[in-house]
Design a protein around this motif. Structure first.
Motif, PDB file in Angstrom:
ATOM      1  N   LEU A 163       0.834  -1.200   0.000  1.00 26.57           N
ATOM      2  CA  LEU A 163       0.000   0.000   0.000  1.00 26.57           C
ATOM      3  C   LEU A 163       0.869   1.250   0.000  1.00 26.57           C
ATOM      4  N   LEU A 164       1.929   1.267   0.792  1.00 29.05           N
ATOM      5  CA  LEU A 164       2.828   2.421   0.840  1.00 29.05           C
ATOM      6  C   LEU A 164       3.482   2.655  -0.516  1.00 29.05           C
ATOM      7  N   VAL A 165       3.929   1.607  -1.161  1.00 28.95           N
ATOM      8  CA  VAL A 165       4.542   1.736  -2.489  1.00 28.95           C
ATOM      9  C   VAL A 165       3.521   2.266  -3.490  1.00 28.95           C
ATOM     10  N   MET A 166       2.282   1.797  -3.412  1.00 25.63           N
ATOM     11  CA  MET A 166       1.244   2.263  -4.331  1.00 25.63           C
ATOM     12  C   MET A 166       0.967   3.749  -4.122  1.00 25.63           C
ATOM     13  N   VAL A 167       0.898   4.182  -2.881  1.00 25.73           N
ATOM     14  CA  VAL A 167       0.631   5.585  -2.589  1.00 25.73           C
ATOM     15  C   VAL A 167       1.770   6.459  -3.087  1.00 25.73           C
ATOM     16  N   LEU A 168       3.000   6.053  -2.815  1.00 21.24           N
ATOM     17  CA  LEU A 168       4.157   6.847  -3.230  1.00 21.24           C
ATOM     18  C   LEU A 168       4.340   6.871  -4.741  1.00 21.24           C
ATOM     19  N   SER A 169       3.972   5.796  -5.405  1.00 17.50           N
ATOM     20  CA  SER A 169       4.127   5.771  -6.855  1.00 17.50           C
ATOM     21  C   SER A 169       2.985   6.464  -7.578  1.00 17.50           C
ATOM     22  N   ALA A 170       1.978   6.906  -6.860  1.00 21.08           N
ATOM     23  CA  ALA A 170       0.827   7.570  -7.471  1.00 21.08           C
ATOM     24  C   ALA A 170       1.062   9.066  -7.647  1.00 21.08           C
ATOM     25  N   GLY A 171       2.301   9.473  -7.736  1.00 19.07           N
ATOM     26  CA  GLY A 171       2.600  10.868  -7.997  1.00 19.07           C
ATOM     27  C   GLY A 171       2.882  11.678  -6.752  1.00 19.07           C
ATOM     28  N   GLY A 172       2.981  11.025  -5.601  1.00 23.55           N
ATOM     29  CA  GLY A 172       3.202  11.738  -4.365  1.00 23.55           C
ATOM     30  C   GLY A 172       4.628  12.193  -4.149  1.00 23.55           C
ATOM     31  N   CYS A 173       5.597  11.543  -4.766  1.00 21.74           N
ATOM     32  CA  CYS A 173       6.997  11.860  -4.491  1.00 21.74           C
ATOM     33  C   CYS A 173       7.471  13.120  -5.204  1.00 21.74           C
ATOM     34  N   SER A 174       7.155  13.256  -6.455  1.00 20.67           N
ATOM     35  CA  SER A 174       7.579  14.457  -7.166  1.00 20.67           C
ATOM     36  C   SER A 174       6.381  15.374  -7.351  1.00 20.67           C
ATOM     37  N   PRO A 175       6.568  16.658  -7.053  1.00 17.68           N
ATOM     38  CA  PRO A 175       5.423  17.571  -7.110  1.00 17.68           C
ATOM     39  C   PRO A 175       4.947  17.821  -8.539  1.00 17.68           C
ATOM     40  N   SER A 176       3.664  18.077  -8.663  1.00 16.74           N
ATOM     41  CA  SER A 176       3.064  18.481  -9.927  1.00 16.74           C
ATOM     42  C   SER A 176       3.092  20.011  -9.950  1.00 16.74           C
ATOM     43  N   LEU A 177       3.874  20.598 -10.854  1.00 21.09           N
ATOM     44  CA  LEU A 177       4.042  22.046 -10.935  1.00 21.09           C
ATOM     45  C   LEU A 177       3.215  22.614 -12.070  1.00 21.09           C
ATOM     46  N   LYS A 178       2.459  23.680 -11.783  1.00 20.58           N
ATOM     47  CA  LYS A 178       1.687  24.373 -12.807  1.00 20.58           C
ATOM     48  C   LYS A 178       1.627  25.852 -12.468  1.00 20.58           C
ATOM     49  N   SER A 179       1.430  26.651 -13.500  1.00 17.27           N
ATOM     50  CA  SER A 179       1.283  28.087 -13.337  1.00 17.27           C
ATOM     51  C   SER A 179      -0.143  28.407 -12.913  1.00 17.27           C
ATOM     52  N   GLN A 180      -0.285  29.332 -11.956  1.00 12.70           N
ATOM     53  CA  GLN A 180      -1.597  29.701 -11.425  1.00 12.70           C
ATOM     54  C   GLN A 180      -1.765  31.214 -11.473  1.00 12.70           C
ATOM     55  N   GLY A 181      -3.003  31.659 -11.584  1.00 16.63           N
ATOM     56  CA  GLY A 181      -3.305  33.081 -11.515  1.00 16.63           C
ATOM     57  C   GLY A 181      -2.876  33.843 -12.751  1.00 16.63           C
ATOM     58  N   ARG A 182      -3.185  35.135 -12.765  1.00 17.41           N
ATOM     59  CA  ARG A 182      -2.885  35.942 -13.953  1.00 17.41           C
ATOM     60  C   ARG A 182      -1.418  36.335 -14.055  1.00 17.41           C
ATOM     61  N   THR A 183      -0.679  36.218 -12.936  1.00 18.70           N
ATOM     62  CA  THR A 183       0.739  36.565 -12.975  1.00 18.70           C
ATOM     63  C   THR A 183       1.643  35.349 -13.098  1.00 18.70           C
ATOM     64  N   GLY A 184       1.056  34.165 -13.241  1.00 11.05           N
ATOM     65  CA  GLY A 184       1.841  32.966 -13.493  1.00 11.05           C
ATOM     66  C   GLY A 184       2.625  32.457 -12.300  1.00 11.05           C
ATOM     67  N   ILE A 185       2.038  32.498 -11.127  1.00 10.05           N
ATOM     68  CA  ILE A 185       2.686  31.965  -9.931  1.00 10.05           C
ATOM     69  C   ILE A 185       2.736  30.453 -10.042  1.00 10.05           C
ATOM     70  N   THR A 186       3.888  29.876  -9.749  1.00 10.25           N
ATOM     71  CA  THR A 186       4.038  28.428  -9.805  1.00 10.25           C
ATOM     72  C   THR A 186       3.530  27.819  -8.510  1.00 10.25           C
ATOM     73  N   ALA A 187       2.626  26.853  -8.653  1.00  9.03           N
ATOM     74  CA  ALA A 187       2.083  26.144  -7.495  1.00  9.03           C
ATOM     75  C   ALA A 187       2.458  24.675  -7.616  1.00  9.03           C
ATOM     76  N   ALA A 188       2.894  24.103  -6.512  1.00  5.61           N
ATOM     77  CA  ALA A 188       3.324  22.704  -6.478  1.00  5.61           C
ATOM     78  C   ALA A 188       2.325  21.876  -5.688  1.00  5.61           C
ATOM     79  N   TYR A 189       1.847  20.807  -6.300  1.00 10.83           N
ATOM     80  CA  TYR A 189       0.925  19.891  -5.636  1.00 10.83           C
ATOM     81  C   TYR A 189       1.704  18.648  -5.243  1.00 10.83           C
ATOM     82  N   ARG A 190       1.719  18.363  -3.940  1.00 11.73           N
ATOM     83  CA  ARG A 190       2.459  17.213  -3.456  1.00 11.73           C
ATOM     84  C   ARG A 190       1.816  16.703  -2.171  1.00 11.73           C
ATOM     85  N   PHE A 191       1.678  15.398  -2.070  1.00 12.23           N
ATOM     86  CA  PHE A 191       1.102  14.751  -0.892  1.00 12.23           C
ATOM     87  C   PHE A 191      -0.258  15.342  -0.522  1.00 12.23           C
TER      88      PHE A 191
END
Length: 132
Positions: free
Chosen positions: A9-37
Protein backbone atom coordinates in the motif's frame (compact mmCIF):
# COMPACT_ATOMS: atom_id res chain seq x y z
CA UNK A 1 1.16 -10.87 5.74
CA UNK A 2 -0.16 -7.63 7.26
CA UNK A 3 3.29 -6.04 7.06
CA UNK A 4 3.58 -7.04 3.40
CA UNK A 5 0.14 -5.59 2.66
CA UNK A 6 1.09 -2.32 4.36
CA UNK A 7 4.34 -2.18 2.38
CA UNK A 8 2.51 -2.73 -0.90
CA UNK A 9 0.00 0.00 0.00
CA UNK A 10 2.83 2.42 0.84
CA UNK A 11 4.54 1.74 -2.49
CA UNK A 12 1.24 2.26 -4.33
CA UNK A 13 0.63 5.58 -2.59
CA UNK A 14 4.16 6.85 -3.23
CA UNK A 15 4.13 5.77 -6.85
CA UNK A 16 0.83 7.57 -7.47
CA UNK A 17 2.60 10.87 -8.00
CA UNK A 18 3.20 11.74 -4.36
CA UNK A 19 7.00 11.86 -4.49
CA UNK A 20 7.58 14.46 -7.17
CA UNK A 21 5.42 17.57 -7.11
CA UNK A 22 3.06 18.48 -9.93
CA UNK A 23 4.04 22.05 -10.94
CA UNK A 24 1.69 24.37 -12.81
CA UNK A 25 1.28 28.09 -13.34
CA UNK A 26 -1.60 29.70 -11.42
CA UNK A 27 -3.31 33.08 -11.51
CA UNK A 28 -2.89 35.94 -13.95
CA UNK A 29 0.74 36.57 -12.98
CA UNK A 30 1.84 32.97 -13.49
CA UNK A 31 2.69 31.96 -9.93
CA UNK A 32 4.04 28.43 -9.80
CA UNK A 33 2.08 26.14 -7.50
CA UNK A 34 3.32 22.70 -6.48
CA UNK A 35 0.93 19.89 -5.64
CA UNK A 36 2.46 17.21 -3.46
CA UNK A 37 1.10 14.75 -0.89
CA UNK A 38 -2.42 16.13 -1.30
CA UNK A 39 -1.51 19.76 -0.69
CA UNK A 40 -1.11 22.61 -3.18
CA UNK A 41 1.47 25.28 -2.21
CA UNK A 42 2.46 28.55 -3.82
CA UNK A 43 4.78 31.37 -2.80
CA UNK A 44 3.20 34.79 -3.28
CA UNK A 45 4.96 38.13 -3.68
CA UNK A 46 6.09 39.92 -0.52
CA UNK A 47 3.39 42.58 -0.97
CA UNK A 48 0.65 39.97 -0.41
CA UNK A 49 -0.26 39.82 3.28
CA UNK A 50 -1.66 36.88 5.22
CA UNK A 51 -4.89 38.75 6.04
CA UNK A 52 -5.47 39.45 2.33
CA UNK A 53 -5.07 35.74 1.53
CA UNK A 54 -7.51 34.75 4.27
CA UNK A 55 -10.13 37.30 3.15
CA UNK A 56 -9.78 36.20 -0.47
CA UNK A 57 -9.98 32.53 0.53
CA UNK A 58 -13.14 33.09 2.55
CA UNK A 59 -14.77 34.97 -0.34
CA UNK A 60 -13.71 32.38 -2.91
CA UNK A 61 -14.94 29.46 -0.84
CA UNK A 62 -18.31 31.07 -0.10
CA UNK A 63 -18.78 31.85 -3.81
CA UNK A 64 -18.05 28.18 -4.58
CA UNK A 65 -20.79 27.01 -2.18
CA UNK A 66 -18.72 26.20 0.89
CA UNK A 67 -19.66 27.14 4.45
CA UNK A 68 -16.91 28.67 6.56
CA UNK A 69 -16.33 26.57 9.65
CA UNK A 70 -13.27 28.36 11.03
CA UNK A 71 -11.17 31.42 10.32
CA UNK A 72 -8.20 32.26 12.51
CA UNK A 73 -5.13 34.29 11.88
CA UNK A 74 -2.51 36.82 12.80
CA UNK A 75 -0.29 39.01 10.66
CA UNK A 76 2.11 36.05 10.40
CA UNK A 77 -0.11 33.02 9.84
CA UNK A 78 -3.69 31.92 9.52
CA UNK A 79 -6.20 29.51 8.04
CA UNK A 80 -9.71 29.25 6.70
CA UNK A 81 -11.48 25.92 7.05
CA UNK A 82 -14.68 25.31 5.11
CA UNK A 83 -16.96 22.47 4.23
CA UNK A 84 -19.27 21.80 1.37
CA UNK A 85 -21.75 19.06 0.53
CA UNK A 86 -20.74 16.47 -2.02
CA UNK A 87 -22.41 13.35 -3.33
CA UNK A 88 -20.28 11.32 -0.91
CA UNK A 89 -20.87 13.38 2.24
CA UNK A 90 -18.98 16.48 3.30
CA UNK A 91 -15.82 17.77 1.67
CA UNK A 92 -13.57 19.86 3.89
CA UNK A 93 -11.19 22.49 2.56
CA UNK A 94 -8.31 24.16 4.39
CA UNK A 95 -6.58 27.25 3.03
CA UNK A 96 -3.63 28.39 5.09
CA UNK A 97 -1.17 31.23 4.67
CA UNK A 98 2.01 32.13 6.48
CA UNK A 99 4.93 34.49 6.17
CA UNK A 100 8.19 33.06 4.81
CA UNK A 101 11.59 34.66 4.32
CA UNK A 102 10.63 35.84 0.83
CA UNK A 103 6.90 36.55 1.00
CA UNK A 104 3.72 34.71 1.90
CA UNK A 105 3.07 31.03 1.23
CA UNK A 106 -0.46 29.81 0.63
CA UNK A 107 -1.47 26.16 0.92
CA UNK A 108 -4.74 24.49 -0.11
CA UNK A 109 -5.87 21.04 0.99
CA UNK A 110 -9.20 19.54 -0.15
CA UNK A 111 -10.97 16.51 1.28
CA UNK A 112 -9.54 13.74 3.37
CA UNK A 113 -6.83 12.78 0.85
CA UNK A 114 -6.40 15.88 -1.32
CA UNK A 115 -7.81 16.80 -4.73
CA UNK A 116 -5.45 18.52 -7.15
CA UNK A 117 -8.08 19.85 -9.56
CA UNK A 118 -10.27 21.29 -6.80
CA UNK A 119 -7.21 22.72 -5.01
CA UNK A 120 -6.04 24.48 -8.17
CA UNK A 121 -9.51 25.87 -8.89
CA UNK A 122 -9.73 27.25 -5.35
CA UNK A 123 -6.24 28.76 -5.56
CA UNK A 124 -7.09 30.41 -8.89
CA UNK A 125 -10.22 31.94 -7.32
CA UNK A 126 -8.19 33.20 -4.33
CA UNK A 127 -5.51 34.72 -6.56
CA UNK A 128 -8.11 36.37 -8.81
CA UNK A 129 -9.67 38.10 -5.81
CA UNK A 130 -6.26 39.50 -4.89
CA UNK A 131 -5.38 40.51 -8.45
CA UNK A 132 -2.37 38.19 -8.48
Amino acid sequence: AAATGASVLLVMVLSAGGCSPSLKSQGRTGITAAYRFGELRADLPDRVRVEAVLAAAESALISRGYSIRERAGTADEGRVVAEGPTQRGVSAVRVSAYVTGVGTRVAVFVGPLGDEDASRAILDAVLARMGV
